[in-house]
Design an enzyme around this catalytic site. Structure first.
Site, short mmCIF file in Angstrom:
data_model
loop_
_atom_site.label_atom_id
_atom_site.label_comp_id
_atom_site.label_asym_id
_atom_site.label_seq_id
_atom_site.Cartn_x
_atom_site.Cartn_y
_atom_site.Cartn_z
N TYR A 94 2.73 10.03 -0.09
CA TYR A 94 3.78 9.45 0.74
C TYR A 94 5.17 9.76 0.18
CZ TYR A 94 -0.03 6.56 2.64
OH TYR A 94 -1.20 6.11 3.21
N HIS A 97 -8.10 9.23 -1.74
CA HIS A 97 -7.42 9.19 -0.45
C HIS A 97 -8.24 9.77 0.69
CE1 HIS A 97 -3.08 9.11 1.34
NE2 HIS A 97 -3.98 8.69 2.21
N ASP A 115 0.84 -1.20 0.00
CA ASP A 115 0.00 0.00 0.00
C ASP A 115 0.87 1.25 0.00
OD1 ASP A 115 -2.89 1.20 0.72
OD2 ASP A 115 -1.37 2.26 1.90
N GLN A 120 -10.63 2.21 2.82
CA GLN A 120 -9.49 2.10 3.73
C GLN A 120 -9.64 3.15 4.82
OE1 GLN A 120 -4.88 3.16 3.44
NE2 GLN A 120 -5.42 1.53 1.99
N LYS A 173 -3.17 5.98 -4.30
CA LYS A 173 -4.32 6.83 -3.98
C LYS A 173 -4.24 8.20 -4.67
CE LYS A 173 -4.05 4.74 0.59
NZ LYS A 173 -2.62 4.39 0.61
#
Length: 332
Positions: free
Chosen positions: A55, A117, A50, A189, A84
């Site tokens: 990130y 996201h 993931d 998520q 995402k």
């Protein structure tokens, strides 16, 4: 369900999602540690990775994965890769652009699951977390989930992703998408761990078939440290650490397992996937060793009783100061 859990167990959803139950989370995993972490995870048996545009580690992940593919030790179709759409791209005109950028960085032709996201859109072009001079997040009030979802569906049609879903959405927001969706969300998520078990959302998931993946399944014990480093203060971040809860410690001792393994197994037996993050090779390996024991009904009941509901939620405030003014803020 618990007795049938193995390393090959998956969550399934249309049109083409087969998500391995345990994945490697990569939030806060910088380029200096991500390759070693990925190597340890893949050696241990992980096949679910993931990541996300924000990130800032997708290029490093891509380089590491390419080495595995080039070596012949792993085929692309053996992996389940998730990324995402960032908050700053919450507009239908940006969906293809940002997925294509992620694919380029990951050196892939498709991902297995592409998620929105967060339901709140932020101002585009001001960096991943745009702020005003008071430190408040700059939100984009024009966020239109229905229009964005149509652009997400187009990515499935184009073959850039096999499945699409959301992250951090509440059930009402997904219900709105379901009313007009041609391709339903395969997965949501969300923050889900011992003290924030999201019981109403889990029940809704069972009724609708929109599967759940738990991020921060160990309670994100380093979150305050991260927020303080980014924002200069960890004000508003709740100090909760389920890894030292006496009930968890006692159950871990009874099974000769780590506290983290007990926390992960608890969530797996609730029927959700988990993506624990670690850069420590030993912990990465241990976090995957959750298929060789089973929590009893009594132990599950004890752990279920530790839920704090909304009081256990940690991913609010802090680096997201000001986001609550947006009409799509999900935690009202």
């Amino acid at each position: 369900m618990a007795k049938k859990l193995t390393g090959d167990s998956v969550l399934t959803a249309p049109p083409n999602m087969k998500m391995p139950l345990v994945g490697l989370g990569t939030w806060q995993a910088g380029e200096d540690v991500i390759e070693a972490a990925l190597n340890a995870a893949l050696e241990a048996g992980y096949r679910h990775i993931d990541t996300a545009f924000v990130y800032m580690n997708e290029a490093a992940i891509g380089r590491a994965l390419k080495k595995w593919f080039d070596s012949g030790k792993l085929k692309r179709e053996e992996l389940f890769i998730v990324t995402k759409l960032p908050n700053i791209a919450m507009n239908e005109k940006y969906v293809e652009k940002y997925l294509s950028q992620s694919l380029s960085d990951l050196q892939l032709t498709y991902v297995d699951l592409y998620l929105i996201h967060h339901p709140v859109g932020l101002v585009h072009g001001e960096g991943p977390l745009p702020r005003d001079d008071k430190g408040n997040i700059l939100v984009d009030m024009s966020t239109d989930h229905a229009a964005i979802w149509k652009a997400m569906e187009a990515q499935v049609d184009a073959g850039r992703t096999k499945a699409i879903g959301v992250s951090n959405f509440n059930s009402d927001q997904i219900d709105r998408i379901l009313k007009t969706a041609r391709i339903p969300p395969a997965n949501n998520q969300v923050e889900l761990y011992l003290y924030c078990q999201q019981k109403p959302l889990l029940e809704w998931s069972r009724r609708t078939g929109v599967t759940i993946c738990a991020y921060a399944p160990l309670g994100s014990p380093s979150m305050s440290q991260f927020v303080k480093a980014v924002c200069g203060s960890d004000e508003g971040i709740k100090e909760l650490n389920p890894l030292v809860d006496p009930v968890v410690v006692r159950i871990a001792e009874a099974h000769n397992k780590t506290e983290a393994q007990v926390l992960l197994r608890h969530l797996l037996q609730l029927g959700v996937a988990v993506i624990p993050k670690s850069s420590n090779p030993l912990r990465i390996t241990q976090n995957y060793q959750v298929f060789d024991f089973e929590l009893t009904e009594a132990e599950m009941a004890q752990l279920n009783a530790l839920d704090k509901g909304e009081e256990g939620r940690r991913f609010i405030g802090g680096i997201f100061k000001g986001i609550e003014v947006h009409p799509e803020y999900p935690f009202k």
